[in-house]
Scaffold this active site. Structure first.
Site, PDB file in Angstrom:
ATOM      1  N   ASP A   1      -5.852   5.195  -1.220  1.00  0.00           N
ATOM      2  CA  ASP A   1      -5.223   4.525  -0.070  1.00  0.00           C
ATOM      3  C   ASP A   1      -4.301   5.478   0.691  1.00  0.00           C
ATOM      4  O   ASP A   1      -3.351   5.035   1.357  1.00  0.00           O
ATOM      5  CB  ASP A   1      -4.404   3.303  -0.546  1.00  0.00           C
ATOM      6  CG  ASP A   1      -5.250   2.043  -0.657  1.00  0.00           C
ATOM      7  OD1 ASP A   1      -6.228   1.910   0.097  1.00  0.00           O
ATOM      8  OD2 ASP A   1      -4.938   1.191  -1.521  1.00  0.00           O
TER       9      ASP A   1
ATOM     10  N   ASP B   1      -8.758  -1.262  -8.273  1.00  0.00           N
ATOM     11  CA  ASP B   1      -8.078  -1.511  -7.004  1.00  0.00           C
ATOM     12  C   ASP B   1      -7.642  -2.972  -6.850  1.00  0.00           C
ATOM     13  O   ASP B   1      -6.643  -3.248  -6.201  1.00  0.00           O
ATOM     14  CB  ASP B   1      -9.007  -1.106  -5.852  1.00  0.00           C
ATOM     15  CG  ASP B   1      -8.275  -1.008  -4.522  1.00  0.00           C
ATOM     16  OD1 ASP B   1      -7.048  -0.792  -4.540  1.00  0.00           O
ATOM     17  OD2 ASP B   1      -8.929  -1.143  -3.471  1.00  0.00           O
TER      18      ASP B   1
ATOM     19  N   HIS C   1       0.838  -1.209   0.000  1.00  0.00           N
ATOM     20  CA  HIS C   1       0.000   0.000   0.000  1.00  0.00           C
ATOM     21  C   HIS C   1       0.869   1.254   0.000  1.00  0.00           C
ATOM     22  O   HIS C   1       0.961   1.970   1.010  1.00  0.00           O
ATOM     23  CB  HIS C   1      -0.969  -0.012   1.181  1.00  0.00           C
ATOM     24  CG  HIS C   1      -2.092  -0.985   1.005  1.00  0.00           C
ATOM     25  ND1 HIS C   1      -2.155  -2.183   1.670  1.00  0.00           N
ATOM     26  CD2 HIS C   1      -3.180  -0.944   0.188  1.00  0.00           C
ATOM     27  CE1 HIS C   1      -3.240  -2.850   1.296  1.00  0.00           C
ATOM     28  NE2 HIS C   1      -3.889  -2.127   0.393  1.00  0.00           N
TER      29      HIS C   1
ATOM     30  N   HIS D   1       1.340   1.507  -5.841  1.00  0.00           N
ATOM     31  CA  HIS D   1       0.002   0.897  -5.955  1.00  0.00           C
ATOM     32  C   HIS D   1      -1.009   1.963  -6.392  1.00  0.00           C
ATOM     33  O   HIS D   1      -1.838   1.723  -7.273  1.00  0.00           O
ATOM     34  CB  HIS D   1      -0.405   0.260  -4.617  1.00  0.00           C
ATOM     35  CG  HIS D   1      -1.863  -0.060  -4.509  1.00  0.00           C
ATOM     36  ND1 HIS D   1      -2.492  -0.982  -5.338  1.00  0.00           N
ATOM     37  CD2 HIS D   1      -2.844   0.440  -3.699  1.00  0.00           C
ATOM     38  CE1 HIS D   1      -3.784  -1.048  -5.020  1.00  0.00           C
ATOM     39  NE2 HIS D   1      -4.026  -0.190  -4.040  1.00  0.00           N
TER      40      HIS D   1
END
Ligand SMILES: [Zn+2]
Length: 456
Positions: A225, A334, A184, A188
């Protein structure tokens, strides 16, 4: 941050009074604030900042300096530490110790090297190698890619955006991701933004999309995120983390990503020229998109999607329907790792497992009970991936292919099938060990389990 001129100054060494917290807004502080206790009048004028808060968000106060200076400050670091979250604190603590944080101004120009520029010409290709792009941009893939997409979609011109503010906003977004997270992190986010761009180009969607839709989609993808701590919601709940309390154990991370994104949007002033009404609409719609990425809510979104497709009643001229499809697109973006080529997909699988196992190690160390999928002694990448693909990825992408039955959808399903077969091969080789990853996905959301993927 125009609110600064309208609001009272509140020294930061005093708690925010309850009556102030009962309404939404912001508090400004000036250089005379006790926080900075700075004796030099020349330097005083350089220090202004603000705290923004939300009545439902009492412990998540966002502090931003309006102007920095390079001089040393005598700061009560403890006061600040209480108010900052994760990444913000790590950076500020480096600042307080006088350690220079890597200067991001060097990416404030368009001087990417030729190869990175070349790659951007193929940014709409499903084979786009975000890892290579990140290396070529010296770790600035999120800034470079998102800026390029804003330009490509004509958003800078359409919304009359100040390119310096846009750069600054994107740099802040990239920096608020934790580079030490194996999965994360900003790469990403860049990968999800690239995938989102591919979906926005899908013929069924692209002909109905407005610049506003594209703007929100790209911002939501890039920030979805933000400030992720590298552990999951159950971990935050069982360690009584303040974010779990703040968001009442519901979509804790997603709410935090959204509120962090709103904080950066406001700080950057990127849309300060828009009406307050539009800015509020933007913040709330970005929230709807980011909150849709909560994987524990997947079944609800999928049922709705399936019902619409069964009834054939999706009307993309309707802004609400378009918004729903964008939520589904962001959900796909995602979790699209298993739909990439094996070379890319495998790297993502290793990274996410590393993050899971790292959480498991902490849980073991502190006797917190190891979360599903997080035990490196009993789990394997192959088991985790097969469970992930079977129960979460396949059902979602099967519906997406019903909605948008294009070459891209078929390519994604093709990779998904091949990658799953590869992991099954690996699983057979390791058949002596391995935990029950399927059961672990069941624990995540038992409603998702019984549904067989529909691949036609
Ligand atoms: Zn994500």
């Amino acid at each position: 941050m125009e609110v600064c001129c309208q609001l009272p100054v509140l020294p930061l060494d005093r708690p925010v009074p309850q009556h102030v917290l009962s309404r939404r807004g912001a508090i400004s502080f000036s250089s005379s604030s006790a926080l900075f206790g700075c004796p030099n009048p020349r330097q005083l004028s350089q220090r202004r900042g603000a705290i923004s808060y939300d009545s439902s968000d009492q412990t998540a106060l966002y502090i931003r300096m309006l102007a920095n200076s390079e001089i040393e400050v005598s700061v009560s670091a403890r006061n600040v530490r209480r108010l900052l979250s994760f990444q913000r604190y790590l950076r500020s603590s480096r600042f307080f110790r006088g350690i220079t944080v890597s200067n991001s101004s060097n990416i404030l120009d368009d001087d990417y090297n030729g190869q990175a520029k070349c790659m951007l010409e193929k940014v709409g290709n499903w084979n786009f190698d975000i890892f290579l792009f990140d290396r070529l941009t010296n770790g600035n893939s999120l800034v470079s890619l998102t800026f390029h997409l804003f330009n490509l979609h004509g958003l800078i011109e359409h919304f009359q955006l100040d390119t310096m503010k846009l750069r600054r906003f994107l740099v802040m977004v990239q920096e608020d991701y934790h580079s030490q997270n194996p999965y994360h992190n900003a790469v990403h986010a860049a990968d999800v933004t690239q995938a989102m761009h591919c979906y926005l180009k899908e013929p069924k969607l692209s002909k109905s999309l407005t610049p506003w839709d594209i703007l929100l989609s790209l911002i939501a993808a890039a920030t979805h995120d933000l400030d992720h701590p590298g552990v999951n919601q159950p971990f935050l709940i069982k360690t009584n983390h303040y974010l779990a309390t703040l968001y009442k154990n519901t979509s804790v991370l997603e709410n935090h990503h959204w509120r962090s994104a709103v904080g950066l949007l406001r700080e950057s002033g990127l849309f300060a020229h828009m009406s307050l009404e539009n800015r509020q609409l933007m913040e709330s719609q970005i929230g709807d998109l980011i909150l849709a990425t909560d994987i524990s809510q997947q079944n609800e979104y999928l049922s709705m999607f399936r019902s619409h497709l069964d009834r054939g009643d999706l009307c993309l001229e309707d802004a609400n329907h378009r918004h729903f499809i964008l939520q589904m697109a962001l959900k796909c973006a995602d979790i699209c790792n298993p739909c990439r080529t094996w070379e890319l997909s495998k790297q993502w699988s290793e990274k996410v497992t590393e993050e899971f196992f790292h959480q498991g190690d902490i849980e073991k160390k502190y006797h917190l009970g190891v979360s599903p999928l997080c035990d490196r002694q009993t789990e394997t990448i192959a088991n985790i991936q097969i469970g992930f693909m079977t129960f979460l990825v396949e059902p979602l992408f099967a519906e997406w292919a019903r909605f948008s039955n294009t070459r891209l959808s078929q390519t994604m399903l093709g990779h998904l099938g091949l990658n799953k077969a590869s992991w099954k091969g690996a699983q057979r080789e390791q058949s002596s060990g391995g935990g029950d990853a399927d059961a672990a996905f069941g624990e995540m959301d038992s409603d998702i389990l019984p549904q067989e993927p529909r691949l036609s």
